[in-house]
Design an enzyme around this catalytic site. Structure first.
Site, short mmCIF file in Angstrom:
data_model
loop_
_atom_site.label_atom_id
_atom_site.label_comp_id
_atom_site.label_asym_id
_atom_site.label_seq_id
_atom_site.Cartn_x
_atom_site.Cartn_y
_atom_site.Cartn_z
N SER A 18 0.81 -1.23 0.00
CA SER A 18 0.00 0.00 0.00
C SER A 18 0.84 1.27 0.00
O SER A 18 0.66 2.15 -0.85
CB SER A 18 -0.95 0.02 1.21
N LEU A 174 -3.22 -9.04 -4.62
CA LEU A 174 -3.16 -8.08 -3.51
C LEU A 174 -3.87 -6.78 -3.89
O LEU A 174 -3.53 -5.70 -3.43
CB LEU A 174 -1.69 -7.80 -3.17
N GLY A 176 -6.56 -5.31 -3.19
CA GLY A 176 -7.09 -4.43 -2.15
C GLY A 176 -6.01 -3.54 -1.56
O GLY A 176 -6.24 -2.35 -1.29
N ASP A 177 -4.83 -4.10 -1.37
CA ASP A 177 -3.71 -3.29 -0.84
C ASP A 177 -3.30 -2.20 -1.83
O ASP A 177 -2.97 -1.08 -1.44
CB ASP A 177 -2.52 -4.18 -0.52
N TYR A 178 -3.29 -2.53 -3.11
CA TYR A 178 -3.02 -1.50 -4.12
C TYR A 178 -4.06 -0.38 -4.00
O TYR A 178 -3.72 0.81 -4.05
CB TYR A 178 -3.13 -2.08 -5.53
#
Lengths: 401, 403
Positions: A18, A174, A176-178
């Protein structure tokens, strides 16, 4: 041509996805991003695959290489007082600090927002944590999986489940983290706009749980407003179509408007259905789709994704193929738009990377340099802070840098 | 308005989800967003929900429309009428940003393309957002969120390892929207420094592909095509969602270090199986993941998910329930953080909605207004901003300019 964020100075003290994605978005648009990594080990993403040709070295992680383009890397140990002094010197000259340390950690080291702001009132501190800086869960730990579920997004997947017997799932990879890093970048630039207008910095508190919750804002206000709770069950009348199997995989198709239905009927060679009283509106089509499903399915199974995609789109039917990674790379539309760019990193040689999802006419996105080797910019950046070669050698010897 | 973008004005021609949420985000930060619709072409989320199929009565009863058009002003302009186009141009000439997500070419035909509008506002920032971008062989192709996710490559990667790809939906629109908001902010930073505006051509399917960089690089570097793995991770184990006490109750657990594994063992009361050699280190646990998941599920099944979250977090183990909408609304943490806010909608009354996704200490991002009813703000926009008299506005409403 100019870059949109030329002259903006960013310090990134963040690992994995993130925070680094936030930093990448700024760096690829021309900001100078100095990434601080722990000496010896570096960003945890360096130890995580997929690795180039399976070689699990710190310079060969695809995740790291992608997320850290256009940045400089320095090593710095904040557990030593001299390290903290250098961190303060970096923050003193920065517009934006992007950091993802557990809530309160930097504060306990004397590097919290108040302390840094006293040194540099222009500084914007963008803090990215699983649950934010306040509240009962502020010290809770969470990975991408946990947050995708804690935000209510996972509970809704896979949508169109036949029943609730199997566990809900996260989105692929991943992503959601992006998305959390993307949210942080938007807020950082909002704060930058204000900083340039007034000279005033501020604190951005990004809770990843809340950023992900917000991405379902059109579905997750149903319970509070006394409407039925959304689930991962197929909605009985949501629409006809959805995911459909065809000869070489799947397509998705959403038929919402009446003219799309007419186009669909034409596509599958049954124009008579357009006038059929069972299918007069979206709701009725959803209820009666079962009656024609076998015929539609047979039509799909006789054709490939690309055939259905182009024939459907020629009729303005919103259909799309489900593409694998190799097919995304080969996609003629993306290649026409020069979406992929070649980046030559010393460890991998030239490799194609995804570029920017938008074209800025005056300030194009670009990879200024490949992801940095661990600590490759120590000399340049520490010299700028006034440390001569002898001093730098001493600090390296002591493991500060 | 208290946000950092106070003083910025946006003329917003977007509809559906991916366009409107972009300007909503800027509105949360204090920009004045004026949404242009008409009775002929109202935003379709006023009428139906794409995800549930719910059909709303009238034009001003949609919760979905409210949730993604907060903080906006609303006007009606029938853009097939030349007088309406002139008014729209006038409005753009006193705006900083114009946004649209019609099929490429439509705004140009209406006389509201970037080239036409920069004549009335030379430093304009203009966003065009579409499924595939404004150039290339597929520029006219249409799609919704599931199309973006499928073309972008993420639908293929989402789903059970033994199941179909997962049709993703609303979150994909809102990710495209947030990408638009970022591009607009970058353009605004450039304009602030140089005085120069620009055009932004955004592709919603590309906005999906950038979120799976490591998967695409795995192919370009190694020729490997990544596959669906449900909740599982390439390295971590356990990394899953486990059943808890009660119907459809689930807990996610993700263990990345030896310390977290030891914490999990303590939380379970150190069962003998967890000490077995086949679970002794991360590689062994990954190798025996099926059995590990079965064992864990036998344990989690006996407890409420929230109790286990607290117990595991006390031991330093990342764990959180897979929350349904009620659990989220009742969650004490989200409550204390102010994640839920209320607006008073002129027709729907009190509506609960979700707060902005960030907290800014000096210039708070806030929900200040519900979404506009169709044509709610004619007095302010046409009167105060464009200087038309009440009579002129009434006349144009009768003529159908403001249909």
């Amino acid at each position: 041509m100019a870059s949109a964020l030329e002259g903006v100075r960013v310090v990134e003290y963040a690992q994995m996805v993130s925070g680094p994605y936030c930093g990448k978005l700024l760096a690829d648009h021309g900001a100078e991003v100095v990434k601080i990594e722990p000496p010896g080990t570096g960003d945890a993403a360096r130890r995580r695959g997929p690795f180039y040709k399976g070689y699990a070295g710190p310079e060969a992680s695809a995740l790291f290489l992608y997320l850290n383009t256009s940045k400089r890397s320095i090593t710095l140990d904040l557990n030593q007082e001299e390290g903290r002094r250098l961190f303060r010197a970096l923050a003193k000259d920065a517009d934006i600090l992007v950091e993802d340390s557990p809530a309160g950690t930097l504060g306990r080291m004397g590097l919290g927002y108040e302390a840094l702001s006293a040194l540099n009132p222009h500084l914007i501190v963008t803090s990215i944590t699983p649950f934010g800086q306040t509240g009962p869960y502020r010290d809770y730990k969470a990975h991408h999986l946990n947050l995708y579920h804690a935000s209510g997004q996972g509970y809704l997947l896979p949508n169109n489940s036949p029943d609730l017997s199997r566990e809900p799932i996260k989105i692929g990879g991943l992503a959601g983290d992006y998305a959390c890093g993307l949210h942080a970048a938007v807020a950082a630039l909002g704060a930058l706009y204000w900083q340039r207008a007034t000279g005033q910095g501020q604190r951005v508190d990004l809770s990843k749980q809340e950023a992900l919750l917000g991405l379902q804002r059109a579905n997750l206000t149903r319970f509070p407003n006394k409407e039925p709770i959304p689930t991962r069950l197929a909605a009985p009348n949501s629409s006809m179509g959805g995911l459909m199997e065809c000869r070489d995989g799947h397509v998705v198709m959403l038929i919402i408007e009446d003219h799309q239905w007419t186009a669909f009927c034409q596509l599958v060679g049954r124009p008579d259905w357009a006038a059929d009283p069972r299918f007069t509106d979206r709701d009725a089509r959803g209820r009666h789709f079962k009656a024609i499903e076998p015929e539609v399915r047979a039509w799909m199974m006789a054709r490939t994704r690309q055939e259905i995609y182009h024939a459907g789109q020629a009729l303005s039917c919103p259909v799309a193929p489900v593409l694998r990674a190799d097919e995304v790379l080969a996609d003629s539309q993306l290649n026409f738009r020069d979406f992929f760019v070649e980046v030559a990193h010393p460890a991998t040689g030239p490799v194609r990377y995804p570029g920017a999802p938008f074209k800025l006419s005056e300030t194009p996105w670009r990879v200024g340099r490949p992801a940095p080797l661990l600590g490759q910019d120590n000399d340049e950046i520490y010299a700028r802070l006034g440390l001569g070669p002898t001093e730098r050698a001493r600090l390296a010897e002591q493991g500060v840098i | 308005m208290t946000g950092p973008l106070s003083g910025i004005r946006i003329t917003d021609f977007t509809f559906a989800w991916a366009g409107p949420h972009a300007t909503e985000l800027l509105g949360f930060m204090g920009a004045e967003v004026i949404k242009v619709e008409s009775m002929r072409r109202p935003d379709h989320s006023r009428r139906t929900s794409l995800t549930t199929g719910q059909v709303f009565t009238g034009m001003n009863q949609s919760g979905v429309f409210n949730d993604i058009n907060l903080n906006k002003l609303g006007i009606r302009l029938d853009l097939t009428n030349p007088k309406a186009v002139e008014l729209a141009k006038h409005l753009v000439s006193i705006s900083d940003i114009a946004t649209q997500n019609m099929r490429p070419g439509v705004m140009e035909r209406l006389g509201l393309g970037y080239e036409a509008l920069r004549e009335v506002k030379p430093d304009l920032i203009y966003l065009s957002s579409s499924a595939r971008g404004a150039t290339g062989p597929e520029r006219a192709y249409v799609g919704y969120a599931p199309s973006f996710a499928s073309l972008g490559g993420l639908a293929y990667l989402s789903g059970y390892a033994d199941g179909d790809p997962c049709q993703l939906s609303g979150e994909i629109d809102l990710i495209s929207a947030t990408t638009s908001a970022f591009a607009l902010m970058a353009a605004l930073a450039h304009r602030q420094r140089t005085g120069q505006g620009q055009h932004i051509d955004l592709s919603s399917s590309e906005a999906v592909s950038v979120l799976m960089g490591e998967a695409l690089l795995d192919y370009t570097m190694n020729g490997h095509i990544p596959q669906r793995t449900g909740n599982r991770d390439a390295a971590m184990a356990p990394h899953g969602v486990y059943p808890c006490l009660g119907p459809d109750r689930w807990l996610s657990i993700a263990v990345s270090t030896e310390a977290e594994w030891q914490g999990l063992a303590r939380a379970m009361g150190r069962p003998a199986w967890a000490a077995a050699p086949r679970f002794a280190d991360a590689a062994a646990r990954k190798q025996h993941e099926d059995e590990l998941d079965r064992r864990l599920a036998e344990w989690t099944r006996g407890y409420p998910a929230h109790d286990l979250m607290a117990r595991l977090q006390r031991e330093g183990v990342p764990a959180a329930p897979s929350c349904d909408n009620q659990e989220l609304y009742e969650d004490p943490h989200l409550r204390e953080r102010g994640a839920w806010v209320e607006v008073q909608h002129p027709e729907m009354g009190r509506r609960v909605t979700i707060a902005p996704p960030w907290k800014l200490s000096a210039t708070p991002a806030e929900v200040t207004m519900p979404a506009p009813t169709l044509g709610q703000h004619h007095d302010y926009v046409f009167g105060e901003l464009l200087g038309l008299s009440r009579e002129e506005v009434a006349e144009m409403e009768r003529e159908g300019v403001m249909f």
